[in-house]
Design a protein around this motif. Structure first.
Motif, PDB file in Angstrom:
ATOM      1  N   GLY A 326       0.693  -1.100  -0.100  1.00 41.55           N
ATOM      2  CA  GLY A 326      -0.063  -0.116  -0.012  1.00 41.55           C
ATOM      3  C   GLY A 326       0.916   1.020  -0.186  1.00 41.55           C
ATOM      4  O   GLY A 326       0.602   2.296  -0.630  1.00 41.55           O
ATOM      5  N   VAL A 335      -2.613   4.523  -5.674  1.00 41.64           N
ATOM      6  CA  VAL A 335      -3.571   4.433  -4.601  1.00 41.64           C
ATOM      7  C   VAL A 335      -3.826   5.802  -3.798  1.00 41.64           C
ATOM      8  O   VAL A 335      -2.652   6.577  -3.787  1.00 41.64           O
ATOM      9  CB  VAL A 335      -3.425   3.274  -3.725  1.00 41.64           C
ATOM     10  N   TRP A 338      -3.762   6.518   2.831  1.00 44.81           N
ATOM     11  CA  TRP A 338      -4.570   5.742   3.736  1.00 44.81           C
ATOM     12  C   TRP A 338      -3.853   5.734   5.441  1.00 44.81           C
ATOM     13  O   TRP A 338      -2.748   6.385   5.468  1.00 44.81           O
ATOM     14  CB  TRP A 338      -4.442   4.309   3.449  1.00 44.81           C
ATOM     15  N   TYR A 348      -9.404   4.645   4.200  1.00 45.26           N
ATOM     16  CA  TYR A 348      -9.087   5.371   2.943  1.00 45.26           C
ATOM     17  C   TYR A 348     -10.247   6.405   2.778  1.00 45.26           C
ATOM     18  O   TYR A 348     -11.358   6.326   3.219  1.00 45.26           O
ATOM     19  CB  TYR A 348      -9.189   4.449   1.386  1.00 45.26           C
ATOM     20  N   ASP A 418      -2.614  -7.809  -8.793  1.00 47.25           N
ATOM     21  CA  ASP A 418      -3.848  -6.972  -8.212  1.00 47.25           C
ATOM     22  C   ASP A 418      -4.874  -8.009  -8.247  1.00 47.25           C
ATOM     23  O   ASP A 418      -5.206  -8.054  -7.282  1.00 47.25           O
ATOM     24  CB  ASP A 418      -4.150  -5.788  -9.004  1.00 47.25           C
ATOM     25  N   TRP A 426     -11.909   0.973 -10.072  1.00 47.43           N
ATOM     26  CA  TRP A 426     -11.134   2.224 -10.208  1.00 47.43           C
ATOM     27  C   TRP A 426     -11.864   3.339 -10.091  1.00 47.43           C
ATOM     28  O   TRP A 426     -13.278   3.569 -10.527  1.00 47.43           O
ATOM     29  CB  TRP A 426     -10.534   2.281 -11.880  1.00 47.43           C
ATOM     30  N   LEU A 435      -7.861   6.495  -9.250  1.00 49.18           N
ATOM     31  CA  LEU A 435      -7.064   5.874  -8.043  1.00 49.18           C
ATOM     32  C   LEU A 435      -7.858   4.382  -8.377  1.00 49.18           C
ATOM     33  O   LEU A 435      -9.025   4.010  -8.603  1.00 49.18           O
ATOM     34  CB  LEU A 435      -7.512   6.404  -6.583  1.00 49.18           C
ATOM     35  N   LYS A 436      -6.568   3.478  -7.765  1.00 50.69           N
ATOM     36  CA  LYS A 436      -7.104   2.120  -7.703  1.00 50.69           C
ATOM     37  C   LYS A 436      -7.705   1.684  -6.249  1.00 50.69           C
ATOM     38  O   LYS A 436      -6.979   1.855  -5.509  1.00 50.69           O
ATOM     39  CB  LYS A 436      -6.019   1.257  -8.245  1.00 50.69           C
ATOM     40  N   CYS A 437      -8.728   0.758  -6.278  1.00 50.50           N
ATOM     41  CA  CYS A 437      -9.249   0.336  -5.084  1.00 50.50           C
ATOM     42  C   CYS A 437      -8.691  -1.153  -4.990  1.00 50.50           C
ATOM     43  O   CYS A 437      -8.148  -1.595  -5.900  1.00 50.50           O
ATOM     44  CB  CYS A 437     -10.684   0.392  -4.974  1.00 50.50           C
ATOM     45  N   ALA A 439      -6.190  -2.952  -3.989  1.00 45.66           N
ATOM     46  CA  ALA A 439      -5.012  -2.740  -4.723  1.00 45.66           C
ATOM     47  C   ALA A 439      -3.893  -3.681  -3.961  1.00 45.66           C
ATOM     48  O   ALA A 439      -2.930  -4.165  -4.501  1.00 45.66           O
ATOM     49  CB  ALA A 439      -4.545  -1.753  -5.215  1.00 45.66           C
TER      50      ALA A 439
END
Length: 544
Positions: A326, A335, A338, A348, A418, A426, A435-437, A439
């Motif tokens: 992360g 990402v 967080w 997040y 991933d 996304w 942003l990628k969720c 991940a």
């Protein structure tokens, strides 16, 4: 699907690890307890050290190694520290440093702690439900039972109970486990019988069959411990009539069962978004909802007045590895920011809107290509890639695609992939950035594929976004330009592999869902994956 053989979706959680490295990592985790700046940080450090120590204890016990009893004592001390007892962390670190361990050990992931938000302290609360007793034998079922039994024994000792502890590992067919006791454990059971002790069998689960719990409980009963003094401590409520072990319901009725209150372990009060509930807050219309496998979803909640999404990412070694990924992915801009919330949870910012396949443009394709190009360096594999051939062969047969040959999968750029590439994973922010969720954890969980070639994610993007041929070509060309890896020669094989696994997982979710609307969404996805397999057979030559 329900009438035929079950799909194969779970990979082997065992890994071969360097023994001295495992011990060194544990020593550092124990030292981290003493340097923790706050009580919350100390609890997190104690939890991580306990889970790692339980894993090492179980591996040594499985190997029959002479250091197993010494490590078990350290597991006990760490369990007591988690429950609030003072711990001289430097002393215990030095004790561990003096131990001898094998050059190589076979370790197993503690799935409840790694994936299902099971915090060991929940078993301390469950221990209070055992009622009054003077003596107890706590029997942990390895692997996770090493950790959990130490917590239960420590909680009982805190009440003045004389609590002994040992661990066992039943063997045999998953639906008909049996247990043989070695001499030292047989003596422990005989002492418990002679002293009229309560026998507490500790594990997560039960799983699909319940036979592991039953194997231990029935072995204790055959050793002379009365059924009324045998208690099973599980992590989930269950209907024994639906378990696969023979006569499971009548056999479980012989013994008392206590369920640890895992559902109480979200550390910060919030609105639960688990089991697919998050979709109602992410999409305006239910018709846009993606399908979910509700039982497999990570636990999550909306906190801080609805401004942050809190999600379980894992405890112990698995959780630490997820946080490292992360941080790396955040620094690379893939990402969002967080923060740790404790007990394996990370939060997040709740921001952005899920992407849709129809919104795909060149900028999004570029982002997908860049993500896949950089992921192998940002998220290298923690273990060697597995051979996916046997899984694919079985699932192709289960799915009715026995005419499709198992493709040869070339391993060129291994990664902790991933594994979650659909459009809704996304998020597009208000300023247009993506942003990628999801991940950081799923590529290292208990499902296939595990560590594998990055072509798995490329194929996932192509299938889930329903890319046309020209878009696929553009994605692969941009990926090659950014990475130096031309994946075109192997992408068709990996597309079959991806679609086969996703079809198997979706079929399993369909069989286990009781919601007609969810089954409809799952059927839609299953059709997509089956069609992808069929297209490969007809156009790419993957046929027997």
């Amino acid at each position: 699907m329900a009438s035929g053989p079950a799909p194969w979706v779970y990979r082997d959680g065992r890994r071969r690890r360097n023994g001295p490295t495992l011990l060194s990592e544990l020593v550092q985790l124990v030292r981290d307890i003493g340097t923790s700046p706050s009580s919350n940080a100390r609890e997190s450090a104690a939890t991580n050290a306990l889970v790692a120590c339980g894993e090492l204890e179980a591996a040594l016990a499985d190997a029959g190694h002479r250091s197993a009893p010494s490590v078990a004592l350290e597991t006990d001390c760490l369990a007591a520290a988690l429950l609030g007892q003072a711990l001289d962390s430097e002393h215990h670190a030095q004790v561990l440093e003096q131990l001898d361990v094998p050059a190589e050990l076979l370790t197993s992931t503690q799935e409840g702690c790694a994936f299902y938000a099971l915090h060991p302290s929940s078993y301390a609360r469950a221990a209070h439900d055992l009622g009054p007793c003077e003596r107890a034998l706590v029997v942990g079922i390895r692997t996770i039972g090493a950790t959990l039994s130490a917590v239960v024994a420590s909680a009982l000792r805190g009440r003045g109970v004389h609590a002994a502890r040992c661990t066992v590992r039943p063997g045999g067919h998953p639906y008909a486990r049996t247990l043989e006791l070695d001499p030292s454990r047989a003596r422990a059971v005989e002492r418990a019988r002679a002293e009229h002790a309560l026998a507490v069998v500790v594990d997560e689960g039960p799983g699909l069959s319940g036979s592991t719990f039953l194997a231990v409980a029935e072995r204790l009963a055959r050793a002379g411990i009365p059924d009324a003094r045998i208690v099973l401590m599980a992590s989930a409520r269950f209907d024994a009539s639906k378990l696969a072990a023979a006569d499971a319901a009548s056999r479980f009725r012989r013994f008392r069962t206590i369920v640890a209150p895992v559902e109480d372990d979200i550390p910060v009060y919030g609105t639960s978004l688990s089991g697919g509930v998050w979709r109602a807050r992410s999409f305006q219309h239910e018709s846009s909802w993606p399908a979910v496998f509700a039982q497999m979803e990570r636990r999550k909640a909306l906190i801080d007045g609805g401004t942050r999404l809190m999600k379980f990412e894992g405890l112990g070694p698995t959780g630490r590895a997820a946080l490292e990924r992360g941080q790396t992915l955040f620094q690379a801009g893939f990402v969002g920011p967080w923060r740790e919330e404790g007990r394996g949870y990370v939060s997040y910012r709740w921001e952005g809107a899920p992407c849709r396949a129809g919104e795909l443009d060149l900028a999004l394709l570029e982002h997908l290509a860049s993500y896949c190009a950089k992921r192998p360096e940002l998220c290298p594999p923690r273990a060697p890639p597995e051979d996916l051939g046997p899984m694919l062969e079985k699932n192709l047969a289960v799915l009715g695609h026995a005419d499709v040959s198992v493709p040869r999968l070339l391993m060129v750029r291994a990664a902790t992939v991933d594994g979650r590439m659909p459009p809704h994973e996304w998020l597009r922010r208000a300023d247009g950035t993506i942003l990628k969720c999801d991940a950081i954890a799923h590529g290292d969980d208990h499902l296939f594929p595990g560590p594998t070639d990055i072509a798995w994610d490329l194929a996932g993007a192509m299938v889930e976004w329903r890319l046309a041929e020209d878009a696929c070509e553009h994605l692969l060309n941009r990926y090659a330009a950014l990475s130096g890896d031309d994946a075109r020669a192997r992408i068709d094989a990996w597309t079959v592999a991806y679609a086969t696994f996703r079809a198997a997982l979706t079929a399993l979710a369909f069989d286990q869902s009781s919601c007609s609307a969810e089954r409809g969404r799952l059927a839609r996805d299953l059709h997509l994956y089956r069609s992808t397999i069929t297209t490969a057979r007809l156009r790419r030559g993957f046929h027997r």
